[in-house]
Motif scaffolding. Structure first.
Motif: not given
Length: 993
Positions: A187-198
């Protein structure tokens, strides 16, 4: 085609297609769960299914559908990939089937919360599939889950047709820890690969056993081409693989750890109800088992046998944590074969001793069966050959030995059934005038049902007196007997053979009503009257035998073995056991709840409890010949013990087919008195149980000696009333009064609740006895029409059609212009199947025959040709989901075998014998669509159908049409069946000319 069984076949495809191309049989199946439908609601679950079907159809992936009912027989061997479309709630039986499927190397595509919930919708500790798919500790999450990013492994698996980032339409998912699985996407928040907090960041997990999607891919598969491609790629690639190479040792070890955790939790839940020394002792044993499991986990050379041995030890330990009741009827039928197999008196005594040690308290020995008896002392019926050489009387041995161990003996006696396996016997041959008949003069059903029983007449006074004499003789010659258990206290299943047409019955019914039973038609008031008259022959017998036995021995317990669901019992077997309970004719009922499904058992029990509402003791019988493995037996025994005050097991022949320590060390480890016992036995049993608890509470400081003194004084007073044989009403009122005072005298609310619940149990146990006493001298309730019986005020007469022989066979091409058809007449137009109303688009048939074949021509008028919905494909495609015609052939009214053919408007054929669609008969069919009508021609083999024109004997047929527009069908037929197309008695008559 409207029968419920067929509706289930159609159910899930209705909303998917208008024109269906056949889905070839393949190794892929979609598991459609009724339990999950109940959890989500039908509309929401259909959205999930439709998304699944649409994605598969778009990818042109062939698949089967397996429903809840079908999967309980096991996943078919030809299925290697099972799609589980977010089936959140599944039963334990379904979970066991999935486990076997995966252990044999099958694979799954699952996701979201598939297999995460119990059938009551509570969450399981982990996905049922978790051990196989390498995932655990699931939880729902939302907000940050906007994109799935393929890992390097995911890119290799899904290929270049899928972008690295896939946008998600919802933003929420189930997240989980990986336990051996490969992440195909995260899972990522965006197409930049920012990971979720979990830290639980896996979106797609894969193991040797399959793929799991965190999101509900089945619901959203159509949201984008990328999601459809991902789903279909997963399905295709897994379906192409050879069977999975499962590390069975690892899986079994993980399951053993999970079981240990469950047992530990169970032990701690019982801590407050255990003495400290007992709890510590059991905790130590579990700790030792835990250490040995850990040792096996660290040992690379661990073998499966070691795990299984430790599993058996843990299982045996878990039996001691099962609830064991002190007031409970624990009965077992002693079938004559098992008793004879003991070989003689000494081994029979050992068998009785063994049953006592297992914890049974009621024995039901087969004393009268198939027109014979077990005992030389019983002379109304002859003694069975199996016991003639015994030096001692088997029944005397059973009574004497059972009473040594405080077990009751209730003589299991066949009533109206006197023959079996299609064979007459000495008793029947001596009394041919007393034997029951059907309308064709038959005693036994023929064909596949020949093994059914043969009966004495239910109405003939001489037959009734002979049966009663045989039963009463048991009580007269064995006064120590505790009860009589009436079996076959009914007619045979009318779907198999419809009894009641013996000379005496026909004459008696005519004299009472002026109606000839042979002339009664289906759905008429006369049919209901005929049913209720026969039903009353059974009910009146139950009343008479009960009164006569009680006159001989007032304390004797009268019970009856009954068909498990009351509606079917009354309708098909003329056994109105609900009425018997309402009128107080029997003390106990033994519904024969023989099913391998624990979930079905619960449904049966609920229906039975609701039907009698505490008016009679209810002791459902569970089948050991259906449930032979220990786990299945335990599941069903736990359900019965939780729900009712008694149970019975069929039968002695199968008592060693499972680990019966689940009885002696588990559910039956405490000595119990039967629930139907006198209050003088019931009160002490409950009292001793509560006294033991008060000692534990005193040790733990949750009760004072003053409170215990109050408790003891009350119970001693109630016990004294029972010993003095005071009225049940007075004892009942004393229990109620004590219950009202508990809260003000027992300060700890948990302890107070336990005492109150026990007092409720006492009154619940007394309730049937109280009700039966209250019915004495009161006007009996009368029987009413079974709810399944339909009454039509003026039923349409059953049609007849003459069929002529042709010398020139028609060509089966859909043209209908052959000379053979010009000499045949059209039938009357089809009418609606349920009300017999005319319709605008009429349908007609013609019939002709030659030496070998039967020919049928359909003409279906159609004002909206462009709106036709045609289901086409290979043979046995579900063509009844579109515009189609149906042909039913019932060649011989003496048996229920009939043939069914469905032909779509394009000529595709579906056929079956009864409801067995695996059968394929001879049929040649052709169809053609014209401007304002369509034609179907079919050719059937007369010999295969069992029809001989030279006999000039009429036979039965019906013809139907399904006209679909949108999701709504219009069903019509030549003969109005007032319901299911499969109603044989409403088929028309065909007469050879």
């Amino acid at each position: 085609m409207t029968n419920e069984v067929m509706v289930m076949k159609r159910y899930f495809l209705l909303v998917v297609v208008l024109v269906i191309s056949v889905l070839a049989y393949s190794n892929i199946a979609v598991f459609v769960s009724k339990t999950t439908e109940n959890f989500y609601g039908r509309a929401a679950y259909m959205d999930i299914l439709n998304g699944t079907f649409a994605a598969l159809d778009k990818g042109m992936i062939p698949y089967k559908i397996i429903t809840t009912d079908e999967i309980l027989s096991g996943v078919p061997e030809d299925i290697s990939l099972l799609i589980i479309p977010s089936n959140a709630a599944i039963t334990d039986d379904e979970a066991a089937v999935l486990d076997k499927f995966l252990l044999r190397g099958g694979r799954v595509v699952a996701g979201y919360e598939a297999t995460l919930r119990y059938p009551n919708f509570n969450l399981r500790p982990n996905y049922t599939l978790g051990n196989y798919l390498g995932i655990k500790s699931p939880q729902w999450a939302r907000g940050e889950y906007k994109y799935m990013k393929l890992t390097e492994e995911g890119k290799k698996f899904f290929g270049n047709n899928v972008p690295e980032y896939i946008k998600m339409p919802r933003g929420f998912t189930f997240i989980f820890d990986l336990d051996g699985a490969k992440p195909l996407a995260v899972w990522t928040k965006d197409t930049e690969g920012t990971p979720t907090s979990s830290k639980k960041n896996c979106a797609i997990a894969m193991t040797e056993s399959g793929i799991f999607f965190g999101e509900n891919i089945f619901l959203i598969a159509e949201a984008s081409d990328e999601l459809t491609t991902i789903f279909n790629t997963a399905v295709r690639k897994l379906a192409e693989l050879p069977p999975a190479d499962i590390n069975v040792t690892k899986i079994k070890l993980q399951k053993l750890k999970e079981k240990l955790l469950t047992v530990q939790q169970s032990l701690y839940l019982l801590e407050e109800a255990m003495k400290s020394k007992d709890f510590e002792s059991m905790k130590l044993k579990l700790s030792q088992i835990e250490k040995r499991i850990e040792t096996l986990s660290l040992n690379e050379n661990t073998v499966l046998e070691q795990i299984e041995e430790l599993g058996r030890e843990l299982t045996t330990f878990s039996y001691s944590l099962l609830p064991s009741r002190v007031v409970q009827t624990r009965a077992i039928w002693l079938d004559h074969g098992a008793m004879a197999a003991t070989g003689g008196p000494e081994n029979l005594r050992k068998t009785i001793e063994k049953l006592a040690h297992l914890g049974f308290n009621v024995l039901l020995p087969e004393v009268i069966w198939k027109g014979t008896t077990i005992s030389p002392k019983l002379t109304v019926y002859p003694q069975n050959e199996e016991f003639k050489d015994w030096e001692e009387d088997p029944l005397e041995i059973i009574i004497e030995e059972a009473h040594k161990y405080d077990m009751e003996v209730h003589a299991w006696t066949w009533t109206f059934a006197v023959g079996y396996l299609g064979e007459s016997n000495e008793l029947m041959n001596k009394n041919p005038h007393l034997v029951e008949k059907d309308r064709f003069g038959r005693t036994f059903a023929e064909g596949d049902n020949v093994k059914r029983a043969g009966f004495f007449s239910h109405s003939n006074p001489k037959a009734r007196e002979l049966i009663k004499s045989a039963i009463k003789e048991v009580v007269e010659k064995y006064p120590e007997i505790d009860g009589i258990n009436l079996d076959y206290i009914r007619y045979e299943n009318s779907d198999i053979i419809d009894h009641g047409y013996d000379d005496y019955s026909v004459k008696a019914f005519k004299e009472e009503t002026g109606i000839d039973p042979f002339k009664i038609e289906k759905y008429t008031k006369e049919e209901v009257l005929w049913h209720l008259w026969r039903e009353n022959q059974v009910t009146s017998f139950v009343k008479e035998i009960s009164e006569e036995l009680k006159a001989i021995k007032p304390t004797i317990i009268i019970s009856a073995d009954v068909i498990n669901l009351p509606t079917g019992a009354q309708h098909k077997f003329k056994q109105n056991w609900v009425l018997w309970a309402k009128n107080g004719y029997v003390d106990a009922l033994f519904p024969m709840a023989y099913t391998p499904s624990s979930d079905d058992l619960r449904i049966m029990i609920e229906a039975e409890k609701s039907a009698v509402s505490g008016k009679v003791f209810l002791y459902p019988g569970m089948s050991l010949f259906v449930n032979r493995d220990t786990e299945s037996v335990l599941k069903q025994l736990k359900i019965l013990s939780e729900e009712l005050d008694g149970l019975s097991m069929f039968a002695l022949s199968y008592i060693d087919d499972f680990d019966n320590t689940i009885l002696s060390k588990g559910l039956f480890r405490k000595k119990a008195v039967p629930a139907h016992s006198e209050p003088v036995k019931i009160i002490p049993a409950y009292y001793e149980e509560l006294k033991n608890l008060t000692e534990i509470w005193l040790e733990k400081g949750s009760i004072t000696r003053e409170e215990i003194s109050w408790f003891n004084n009350w119970f001693e007073a109630i016990l004294e009333m029972a010993k003095n044989d005071e009225k049940l009403d007075d004892i009942w009122n004393a229990v109620i009064k004590m219950k009202r005072e508990v809260s003000s005298n027992i300060k700890d609310m948990t302890n107070a609740r336990v005492i109150i619940d026990t007092l409720y149990s006492i009154t619940d146990t007394f309730r049937p006895r109280w009700y039966i006493q209250s019915r004495k001298g009161k006007k009996p309730y009368k029987a009413v029409k079974p709810e399944q019986m339909i009454v039509v005020e003026k039923p349409i007469p059953i049609p007849r059609m003459e069929i002529f022989k042709t010398d020139i066979a028609p060509k089966i091409d859909g043209n209908a212009n052959d000379i053979a058809w010009t000499h045949a007449s059209w039938s009357s137009p089809f009418v609606t199947y349920d009300h017999g109303k005319e319709v605008m688009n009429k349908t007609y048939v013609k019939l002709v025959y030659d030496d070998k074949y039967l020919y049928v021509l359909y003409k279906a008028e159609e004002s909206d040709i462009s709106g036709m919905q045609i289901v086409s494909g290979k043979r046995d495609t579900r063509v009844y989901l579109g515009d189609s015609v149906e042909c039913f052939v019932w060649p011989d009214e003496k048996n229920k075998v009939y043939y069914h053919f469905v032909i779509s408007a394009d000529g595709t054929v579906y056929d079956e014998i009864g409801f067995d669609s695996k059968w394929n008969g001879y049929i040649k069919a052709a169809s053609k669509v014209y401007e304002d009508h369509w034609i179907v021609e079919i050719k059937l083999d007369l010999e295969e159908l069992g029809i001989d024109p030279s006999s000039n004997r009429p036979f039965r047929m019906n013809f139907n049409r399904s006209r679909w527009r949108g999701k709504t069908p219009l069903y019509t037929g030549w003969s109005c069946t007032y319901g299911s197309f499969h109603t044989l008695d409403r088929f028309g008559y065909v007469i050879f000319k």
